[in-house]
Design an enzyme around this catalytic site. Structure first.
Site, mmCIF file in Angstrom:
data_model
loop_
_atom_site.group_PDB
_atom_site.id
_atom_site.type_symbol
_atom_site.label_atom_id
_atom_site.label_comp_id
_atom_site.label_asym_id
_atom_site.label_seq_id
_atom_site.Cartn_x
_atom_site.Cartn_y
_atom_site.Cartn_z
ATOM 1 N N ASP A 1 0.854 -1.196 0.000
ATOM 2 C CA ASP A 1 0.000 0.000 0.000
ATOM 3 C C ASP A 1 0.888 1.244 0.000
ATOM 4 O OD1 ASP A 1 -3.131 0.676 0.870
ATOM 5 O OD2 ASP A 1 -1.676 2.218 1.476
ATOM 6 N N ILE A 2 0.599 2.157 -0.919
ATOM 7 C CA ILE A 2 1.398 3.394 -0.980
ATOM 8 C C ILE A 2 1.027 4.259 0.233
ATOM 9 C CG2 ILE A 2 1.926 5.456 -2.350
ATOM 10 C CD1 ILE A 2 1.143 3.854 -4.858
ATOM 11 N N GLU B 1 -4.966 2.401 -3.977
ATOM 12 C CA GLU B 1 -3.498 2.432 -3.950
ATOM 13 C C GLU B 1 -2.979 1.195 -3.229
ATOM 14 O OE1 GLU B 1 -5.283 2.905 -1.275
ATOM 15 O OE2 GLU B 1 -3.758 3.869 -0.011
HETATM 16 N N1 GTP Z 1 -5.474 9.458 -8.355
HETATM 17 C C1 GTP Z 1 -6.117 8.413 -7.867
HETATM 18 N N2 GTP Z 1 -6.365 8.336 -6.557
HETATM 19 C C2 GTP Z 1 -7.005 7.248 -6.077
HETATM 20 C C3 GTP Z 1 -7.418 6.211 -6.906
HETATM 21 N N3 GTP Z 1 -8.029 5.272 -6.158
HETATM 22 C C4 GTP Z 1 -7.997 5.716 -4.874
HETATM 23 N N4 GTP Z 1 -7.375 6.921 -4.825
HETATM 24 C C5 GTP Z 1 -7.118 7.777 -3.665
HETATM 25 O O1 GTP Z 1 -6.237 7.152 -2.788
HETATM 26 C C6 GTP Z 1 -6.388 7.798 -1.515
HETATM 27 C C7 GTP Z 1 -6.265 6.780 -0.415
HETATM 28 O O2 GTP Z 1 -6.328 7.475 0.773
HETATM 29 P P1 GTP Z 1 -6.295 6.793 2.172
HETATM 30 O O3 GTP Z 1 -7.109 5.542 2.158
HETATM 31 O O4 GTP Z 1 -6.665 7.839 3.179
HETATM 32 O O5 GTP Z 1 -4.836 6.320 2.359
HETATM 33 P P2 GTP Z 1 -3.467 7.085 2.262
HETATM 34 O O6 GTP Z 1 -3.628 8.557 2.082
HETATM 35 O O7 GTP Z 1 -2.655 6.380 1.252
HETATM 36 O O8 GTP Z 1 -2.877 6.865 3.694
HETATM 37 P P3 GTP Z 1 -2.295 5.531 4.328
HETATM 38 O O9 GTP Z 1 -2.716 4.365 3.456
HETATM 39 O O10 GTP Z 1 -2.904 5.447 5.680
HETATM 40 O O11 GTP Z 1 -0.833 5.685 4.364
HETATM 41 C C8 GTP Z 1 -7.742 8.488 -1.533
HETATM 42 O O12 GTP Z 1 -7.543 9.872 -1.565
HETATM 43 C C9 GTP Z 1 -8.375 8.032 -2.846
HETATM 44 O O13 GTP Z 1 -9.157 9.026 -3.442
HETATM 45 C C10 GTP Z 1 -7.157 6.320 -8.307
HETATM 46 O O14 GTP Z 1 -7.486 5.454 -9.124
HETATM 47 N N5 GTP Z 1 -6.513 7.428 -8.747
#
Ligand code: GTP
Length: 318
Positions: A182-183, A225
């Site tokens: 996970d990013i 992500e």
């Molecule tokens: N650009 C883009 N963003 C995405 C996509 N799918 C999910 N996201 C974004 O990924 C983000 C995930 O956020 P969080 O679940 O809060 O996780 P995080 O910010 O990576 O934080 P941690 O996982 O806790 O380190 C959200 O803002 C989603 O909108 C996509 O296909 N494209």
């Protein structure tokens, strides 16, 4: 207009030279023709010429038409070539034998050239339609299995691969592991640079991850992500070592989703090995997810192997 190179080609297998020339003349305006004057020569030419259709004479010295038909059907890469059987033996038995052997059509001699031409045309039209359908099916299969943004396997296909890999690992008594990646703080990438840049980061990151993993590993995007990787023939400890190297390399990446943008990121990983009691993929995925949550809680940018408490949490959730 059809150019000479995309013309369909026909192999005429005929020991009588005059009949072969007449047949070639009959078809030359529409198709590229090749001639084999024996069954043996036909078999030698097929791989090289790769005809779209074969006109096959039944009665020839040496390998006769029925034997050639059998040989062609035995070869996996030749078996789909339509074969029109042509014979002076116009008995019902000959016709049945040819059709049961896999010929698509049967033309008794003497034939009307216009009928042969019409039949060739019909079978080649059918072939074109079948090929177009096969190409469309292959595209649909690819679309149904892949994530459109990153071109990695999607969650559904990952499950299919994982179920098959688990059965295979059980049979061979080999370990099979699962890594989730996970990013970290991906939301902040979107917030700072916009959603389009976030998409480009996901694409670039996926290409890097695909290159990093071994060809036998199945890497998939299973969430926004979040990625999962199936690691055949690898124990939890071996997979954790791979995950650690991956984490390190990911932290050194310089992603350039747009001109002038240079983005760095880190990842957190959870790893588990499939266990005997795992029926399907859900439990292993939950264990790996629990380990991932722990990696997040314990500061991110690290790898955690699922342990007893992750198994218990996964049991509780399942
Ligand atoms: N650009 C883009 N963003 C995405 C996509 N799918 C999910 N996201 C974004 O990924 C983000 C995930 O956020 P969080 O679940 O809060 O996780 P995080 O910010 O990576 O934080 P941690 O996982 O806790 O380190 C959200 O803002 C989603 O909108 C996509 O296909 N494209």
């Amino acid at each position: 207009m059809t150019s000479a190179t995309d013309r369909q080609s026909i192999l005429i297998v005929e020991d009588d030279q005059l009949s072969a020339v007449l047949m070639a003349t009959l078809l030359a305006d529409l198709y590229t023709t090749h001639h084999a004057n024996s069954g043996e020569q036909a078999m030698a030419m097929l791989g090289e010429v790769q005809p779209d259709l074969v006109l096959l004479d039944a009665m020839m010295p040496g390998l006769d038409g029925y034997q050639v038909l059998k040989e062609i059907k035995r070869h996996e890469n030749l078996a789909d070539i339509p074969i029109i059987f042509i014979t002076g033996d116009n008995s019902l038995d000959a016709e049945i034998r040819a059709l049961e052997g896999g010929a698509v059509d049967f033309v008794p001699k003497p034939y009307d050239p216009k009928v042969v031409r019409a039949r060739v045309h019909l079978h080649l039209e059918l072939l074109s339609k079948t090929r177009a359908l096969q190409a469309a099916n292959a595209t649909l299969l690819h679309l149904s299995r892949s994530d459109p943004l990153t071109e990695l396997a999607n969650r559904r296909h990952f499950y299919e691969v994982a179920i098959a890999a688990h059965a295979d690992a059980r049979e061979k008594a080999q370990p099979l592991s699962l890594m989730v990646i996970d990013i970290d703080h991906f939301k902040s990438i979107n917030d700072h640079y916009g959603h389009a840049a976030g998409d480009a980061v996901l694409t670039e990151f996926s290409a890097f991850a695909r290159k990093f993993m071994r060809s036998k590993d199945c890497l998939a995007r299973i969430g926004g992500e979040e990625f999962a990787c199936l690691l055949p023939d690898s124990s939890a400890e071996q997979s954790a070592a791979i995950a650690e190297r991956f984490r390190q390399s990911a932290s050194e990446l310089q992603l350039t989703p747009a001109t002038g943008l240079n983005i760095k990121l880190t990842v957190s990983c959870g790893v588990t090995e499939f266990q005997h009691g795992d029926n399907g993929v859900d439990r292993a995925l939950m264990r790996a997810d629990q380990a991932l949550y722990r990696a997040k809680r314990e500061g991110r940018n690290c790898v955690r192997i699922a342990h007893q408490s992750d198994s218990e949490a996964a049991e509780f959730l399942s």
